[in-house]
Design a protein around this motif. Structure first.
Motif, PDB file in Angstrom:
ATOM      1  N   PRO A 134       0.803  -1.225   0.000  1.00  0.00           N
ATOM      2  CA  PRO A 134       0.000   0.000   0.000  1.00  0.00           C
ATOM      3  C   PRO A 134       0.838   1.278   0.000  1.00  0.00           C
ATOM      4  CG  PRO A 134      -0.069  -1.053   2.149  1.00  0.00           C
ATOM      5  CD  PRO A 134       0.629  -1.999   1.221  1.00  0.00           C
ATOM      6  N   ASN A 135       2.132   1.172   0.264  1.00  0.00           N
ATOM      7  CA  ASN A 135       3.012   2.337   0.274  1.00  0.00           C
ATOM      8  C   ASN A 135       3.827   2.477  -1.008  1.00  0.00           C
ATOM      9  OD1 ASN A 135       2.613   3.401   3.051  1.00  0.00           O
ATOM     10  ND2 ASN A 135       3.206   1.310   3.550  1.00  0.00           N
ATOM     11  N   SER A 136       3.567   1.614  -1.982  1.00  0.00           N
ATOM     12  CA  SER A 136       4.333   1.625  -3.231  1.00  0.00           C
ATOM     13  C   SER A 136       3.446   1.873  -4.438  1.00  0.00           C
ATOM     14  CB  SER A 136       5.042   0.282  -3.439  1.00  0.00           C
ATOM     15  OG  SER A 136       6.062   0.089  -2.494  1.00  0.00           O
ATOM     16  N   VAL A 137       4.045   2.554  -5.412  1.00  0.00           N
ATOM     17  CA  VAL A 137       3.459   2.710  -6.740  1.00  0.00           C
ATOM     18  C   VAL A 137       4.462   2.089  -7.698  1.00  0.00           C
ATOM     19  CG1 VAL A 137       2.751   4.320  -8.532  1.00  0.00           C
ATOM     20  CG2 VAL A 137       2.232   4.827  -6.154  1.00  0.00           C
ATOM     21  N   PHE A 138       4.006   1.238  -8.571  1.00  0.00           N
ATOM     22  CA  PHE A 138       4.848   0.594  -9.569  1.00  0.00           C
ATOM     23  C   PHE A 138       4.501   1.211 -10.921  1.00  0.00           C
ATOM     24  CE2 PHE A 138       4.061  -2.362  -6.126  1.00  0.00           C
ATOM     25  CZ  PHE A 138       5.351  -2.680  -5.746  1.00  0.00           C
ATOM     26  N   MET A 139       5.547   1.532 -11.690  1.00  0.00           N
ATOM     27  CA  MET A 139       5.357   2.179 -12.982  1.00  0.00           C
ATOM     28  C   MET A 139       6.274   1.519 -14.005  1.00  0.00           C
ATOM     29  SD  MET A 139       5.215   6.196 -11.723  1.00  0.00           S
ATOM     30  CE  MET A 139       4.241   6.823 -13.109  1.00  0.00           C
ATOM     31  N   THR A 140       5.862   1.572 -15.280  1.00  0.00           N
ATOM     32  CA  THR A 140       6.682   0.969 -16.328  1.00  0.00           C
ATOM     33  C   THR A 140       6.571   1.790 -17.605  1.00  0.00           C
ATOM     34  OG1 THR A 140       7.325  -1.155 -17.288  1.00  0.00           O
ATOM     35  CG2 THR A 140       4.959  -0.636 -17.265  1.00  0.00           C
ATOM     36  N   LEU A 141       7.605   1.657 -18.432  1.00  0.00           N
ATOM     37  CA  LEU A 141       7.673   2.349 -19.718  1.00  0.00           C
ATOM     38  C   LEU A 141       8.164   1.359 -20.752  1.00  0.00           C
ATOM     39  CD1 LEU A 141       7.740   5.059 -21.376  1.00  0.00           C
ATOM     40  CD2 LEU A 141      10.154   5.220 -20.688  1.00  0.00           C
ATOM     41  N   GLU A 142       7.420   1.232 -21.853  1.00  0.00           N
ATOM     42  CA  GLU A 142       7.876   0.422 -22.985  1.00  0.00           C
ATOM     43  C   GLU A 142       8.831   1.281 -23.789  1.00  0.00           C
ATOM     44  OE1 GLU A 142       7.083  -2.818 -23.393  1.00  0.00           O
ATOM     45  OE2 GLU A 142       5.824  -2.726 -21.601  1.00  0.00           O
ATOM     46  N   LEU A 143      10.012   0.745 -24.105  1.00  0.00           N
ATOM     47  CA  LEU A 143      11.020   1.509 -24.845  1.00  0.00           C
ATOM     48  C   LEU A 143      10.972   1.156 -26.324  1.00  0.00           C
ATOM     49  CD1 LEU A 143      13.982   1.076 -22.323  1.00  0.00           C
ATOM     50  CD2 LEU A 143      12.439   3.021 -22.547  1.00  0.00           C
TER      51      LEU A 143
END
Length: 172
Positions: free
Chosen positions: A163-172
């Motif tokens: 609950p204290n984390s945000v996960f993010m991603t980017l396709e290159l």
């Protein structure tokens, strides 16, 4: 291209008269003049995040064949750092991205992230992911990542829902 030696580092100088010479290069995280930036990064991570939700790597753990560690210097002094940890041949994770508070507001975080993404692409990574906090102190970081196209995603690698984390991603 960002070279892996300080002698062949990539200059990010804006060319503006009176501006600092900004250089981003791969270095060892154990450099003596990096203690302050690591102390500040650690203090920021512990300021309002519960210990069980802090996922930063200790300085010594950033020395790894699977990690490229970068230092951003202004006129030779360290003002920022960041790392890319290879999770697989196609997937990397941003780690330890930090710009000293007194150097903020000059676009250095944007320049640092630009350099890290360029390096990831040069290394053949097709995806770059990160974990950051949900606390108000991380709002600017999340906005920066989103402005580059990072989107929220489920936990990746060894992470679990937190609950204290945000996960993010980017396709290159």
């Amino acid at each position: 291209m960002i070279d892996k030696s300080a002698e062949n580092s990539t200059s990010l100088n804006t060319g503006t008269k009176g501006s600092a010479d900004i250089v981003l290069a791969v270095e060892t995280p154990l450099g003596e003049d990096l203690e302050q930036i690591f102390l500040r990064h650690t203090a920021d991570m512990h300021a309002d995040t519960p210990p069980e939700s802090i996922h930063m790597l200790p300085r010594e753990a950033l020395v790894s064949e699977d990690i490229d560690f970068f230092v951003m210097r202004a006129d030779g002094k360290p003002v920022g750092m960041g790392a890319i940890k290879r999770l697989s041949p196609a997937h990397g994770e941003l780690k330890s991205m930090h710009v000293l508070s007194e150097a903020r507001g000059r676009g250095l975080s944007r320049r640092l992230l630009t350099g890290l993404i360029a390096h990831a692409e040069e290394q053949g990574l097709r995806q770059l992911s990160l974990e950051t906090g949900v606390q108000p102190t991380f709002v600017a970081a999340r906005a920066l990542y989103a402005s580059f196209g990072f989107a929220e995603c489920p936990p990746f690698g060894d992470y679990r829902a937190d609950p204290n984390s945000v996960f993010m991603t980017l396709e290159l």
